[in-house]
Design a protein around this motif. Structure first.
Motif, PDB file in Angstrom:
ATOM      1  N   LEU A  91       0.924  -1.231   0.070  1.00  0.00           N
ATOM      2  CA  LEU A  91      -0.047   0.130   0.028  1.00  0.00           C
ATOM      3  C   LEU A  91       0.870   1.222   0.046  1.00  0.00           C
ATOM      4  O   LEU A  91       0.237   2.319  -0.414  1.00  0.00           O
ATOM      5  N   ALA A  94      -5.961  -7.711  -2.286  1.00  0.00           N
ATOM      6  CA  ALA A  94      -6.603  -7.351  -3.564  1.00  0.00           C
ATOM      7  C   ALA A  94      -5.959  -8.095  -4.776  1.00  0.00           C
ATOM      8  O   ALA A  94      -4.791  -7.806  -4.932  1.00  0.00           O
ATOM      9  N   LEU A  95      -6.568  -8.766  -5.505  1.00  0.00           N
ATOM     10  CA  LEU A  95      -5.784  -9.335  -6.852  1.00  0.00           C
ATOM     11  C   LEU A  95      -6.703  -8.487  -7.993  1.00  0.00           C
ATOM     12  O   LEU A  95      -7.536  -8.990  -8.459  1.00  0.00           O
ATOM     13  N   GLY A  96      -5.946  -7.630  -8.269  1.00  0.00           N
ATOM     14  CA  GLY A  96      -6.425  -6.813  -9.454  1.00  0.00           C
ATOM     15  C   GLY A  96      -5.831  -7.130 -10.682  1.00  0.00           C
ATOM     16  O   GLY A  96      -5.094  -7.911 -10.940  1.00  0.00           O
ATOM     17  N   SER A  97      -6.317  -6.385 -11.726  1.00  0.00           N
ATOM     18  CA  SER A  97      -5.829  -6.810 -13.047  1.00  0.00           C
ATOM     19  C   SER A  97      -4.509  -6.367 -13.567  1.00  0.00           C
ATOM     20  O   SER A  97      -3.747  -6.763 -14.358  1.00  0.00           O
ATOM     21  N   ASP A  98      -3.883  -5.570 -12.471  1.00  0.00           N
ATOM     22  CA  ASP A  98      -2.401  -4.924 -12.866  1.00  0.00           C
ATOM     23  C   ASP A  98      -1.477  -5.255 -11.606  1.00  0.00           C
ATOM     24  O   ASP A  98      -0.337  -5.172 -11.751  1.00  0.00           O
ATOM     25  N   ALA A  99      -1.912  -5.581 -10.491  1.00  0.00           N
ATOM     26  CA  ALA A  99      -1.130  -5.836  -9.289  1.00  0.00           C
ATOM     27  C   ALA A  99      -1.838  -6.544  -8.235  1.00  0.00           C
ATOM     28  O   ALA A  99      -3.025  -6.812  -8.396  1.00  0.00           O
ATOM     29  N   MET A 101      -2.057  -6.620  -4.510  1.00  0.00           N
ATOM     30  CA  MET A 101      -2.035  -5.577  -3.536  1.00  0.00           C
ATOM     31  C   MET A 101      -1.686  -6.320  -1.922  1.00  0.00           C
ATOM     32  O   MET A 101      -2.541  -7.261  -1.682  1.00  0.00           O
ATOM     33  N   LEU A 123      -1.858   3.294  -8.951  1.00  0.00           N
ATOM     34  CA  LEU A 123      -2.711   1.805  -8.603  1.00  0.00           C
ATOM     35  C   LEU A 123      -3.677   1.982  -7.598  1.00  0.00           C
ATOM     36  O   LEU A 123      -3.588   2.770  -6.484  1.00  0.00           O
ATOM     37  N   SER A 124      -4.878   1.425  -7.965  1.00  0.00           N
ATOM     38  CA  SER A 124      -5.981   1.390  -6.676  1.00  0.00           C
ATOM     39  C   SER A 124      -5.609   0.319  -5.860  1.00  0.00           C
ATOM     40  O   SER A 124      -4.874  -0.767  -6.013  1.00  0.00           O
ATOM     41  N   THR A 125      -6.079   0.381  -4.502  1.00  0.00           N
ATOM     42  CA  THR A 125      -5.951  -0.657  -3.459  1.00  0.00           C
ATOM     43  C   THR A 125      -6.686  -1.960  -3.998  1.00  0.00           C
ATOM     44  O   THR A 125      -6.569  -2.947  -3.354  1.00  0.00           O
ATOM     45  N   ALA A 126      -7.270  -1.863  -5.176  1.00  0.00           N
ATOM     46  CA  ALA A 126      -8.053  -3.159  -5.845  1.00  0.00           C
ATOM     47  C   ALA A 126      -7.136  -3.887  -6.787  1.00  0.00           C
ATOM     48  O   ALA A 126      -7.403  -4.744  -7.473  1.00  0.00           O
ATOM     49  N   GLY A 127      -5.964  -3.042  -6.859  1.00  0.00           N
ATOM     50  CA  GLY A 127      -4.894  -3.726  -7.830  1.00  0.00           C
ATOM     51  C   GLY A 127      -5.159  -3.361  -9.194  1.00  0.00           C
ATOM     52  O   GLY A 127      -4.483  -4.057 -10.245  1.00  0.00           O
ATOM     53  N   ASP A 128      -5.972  -2.482  -9.457  1.00  0.00           N
ATOM     54  CA  ASP A 128      -6.144  -1.787 -10.978  1.00  0.00           C
ATOM     55  C   ASP A 128      -5.274  -0.576 -11.091  1.00  0.00           C
ATOM     56  O   ASP A 128      -5.363   0.215 -10.497  1.00  0.00           O
ATOM     57  N   VAL A 156      -0.219   4.934  -4.645  1.00  0.00           N
ATOM     58  CA  VAL A 156      -1.617   4.024  -4.273  1.00  0.00           C
ATOM     59  C   VAL A 156      -2.883   4.849  -3.714  1.00  0.00           C
ATOM     60  O   VAL A 156      -2.306   5.602  -2.977  1.00  0.00           O
TER      61      VAL A 156
END
Lengths: 197, 145
Positions: free
Chosen positions: A14, A60-65, A67, B94-99, B141
């Motif tokens: 974060l 979170a498992l996002g489309s780019d990272a 977290m 980056l968002s905390t949702a990982g996007d 972030v």
């Protein structure tokens, strides 16, 4: 949420620091659920890391990272692998493994996994498909020449040894090549398995 | 409201001597308080850091300080933030949702308090300053909506 391309996805805190990248997925207790991920260092020449990322630490498992809260979210890789092995999991060798049908056909090797993250309430994460480099076994069905990429849906429990990944032979009928229609394929496939049982 | 891009290069003037004592070369943002805690300075005699409380006013033409001595060497707090590759502009968001939301192009802040009010992205997207969570070497972030 459905995601593919897990391999090499950066793991970011974060605070905005990238601490690792995903290397492989580790199955949890004998099913298709994700127990966690093994990690590699970031950069061209970096090898595997001693730390791993338990699914419980993923924010979170996002489309780019992916977290995480901070570097202390990582845990020794051996703990995760031991937990997986003692419950019949795969020991973190999913990518690159050979996919065999239960009737003994080699479909190809796993390039990546397709993951579905459950709702926030469930907080679980499951592997619902493999993205494979085909062996050419399905060419007669018009599904990809040798070396092509295909998506194979998985039942909600999988058998994985680190050497082979076994899928039901009927999965072949639900193979696809684009992620857009893949969710429907998985549901149709699982419905068919369920109906037969 | 002021933007980093507008404020860059702005002269810093001492109100006691009426002399220009330096120029703004950058900003140090603390993501915890979501505010500018210091201004980086070039062409100053003694140091390269102007702590925010030393700023008398952040005006549209000049930043005023009481005396040239307001500009000092970076202290521990500033150094710690600088050491983490503090620059916001040009970094992926980056968002905390990982996007990934885009690339940060500018930051808008309150000239009176130093609070970051908006993060501006390419394609005219913007993110409220209160969503800022962290600034690291890999990404900025922000809290997911």
């Amino acid at each position: 949420m459905r995601t593919s391309g897990v391999a090499k996805r950066p793991v970011v805190t974060l605070d905005g620091e990238a601490v690792a990248q995903l290397k492989d997925v580790v199955f949890a207790a004998g099913g298709g659920a994700v127990g966690g991920f093994t990690l590699a260092g970031r950069g061209l020449f970096s090898g595997p890391l001693k730390e791993s990322l338990p699914w419980s630490s993923v924010l979170a498992l996002g489309s780019d990272a992916v977290m995480i809260a901070g570097e202390d979210s990582l845990a020794p890789a051996q703990d995760l692998l031991d937990a997986s092995a003692s419950s019949g999991g795969s020991g973190g060798n999913v990518l690159g493994s050979q996919v065999l049908t239960d009737s003994g056909t080699d479909l190809g090797t796993v390039r990546d996994v397709i993951i579905e993250v459950g709702g926030a309430a469930e907080g679980s994460c499951a592997v619902i498909g493999y993205e494979i480099t085909t062996s050419g076994a399905l060419e007669h069905k018009g599904m990809g020449h040798k070396g092509a990429t295909l998506l194979i849906p998985l039942p909600d429990t999988v058998a994985a040894s680190g050497e082979h990944l076994i899928v039901p032979a009927s999965a072949v009928d639900f193979v696809g090549n684009d992620l857009a229609g893949f969710g429907a394929s998985v549901e149709a496939f699982r419905a068919q398995l369920g109906g037969r049982a | 409201m002021m933007r980093f891009s507008d404020a860059d290069g702005r002269k810093i003037v001492s109100t006691s001597s009426a002399e220009t004592v330096g120029k703004v070369s950058g900003f140090v943002v603390d993501p915890v308080t979501r505010s500018v805690i210091a201004v980086q300075v070039r062409r100053a005699d003694d140091g390269d850091t102007l702590r925010w409380p030393q700023v008398v006013a952040f005006g549209s033409d000049a930043v005023t300080v009481e005396a040239a001595s307001a500009i000092t060497e970076a202290d521990d707090e500033v150094t710690a933030l600088l050491g983490k590759d503090h620059r916001l502009v040009g970094k992926r968001v980056l968002s905390t949702a990982g996007d990934e939301l885009g690339t940060l192009t500018d930051v808008e802040f309150d000239g009176a308090s130093g609070s970051v009010t908006r993060l501006l992205l390419a394609d005219n997207d913007e993110i409220a300053g209160v969503r800022l969570r962290g600034v690291g070497s890999y990404a900025v972030v922000v809290t997911a909506e």
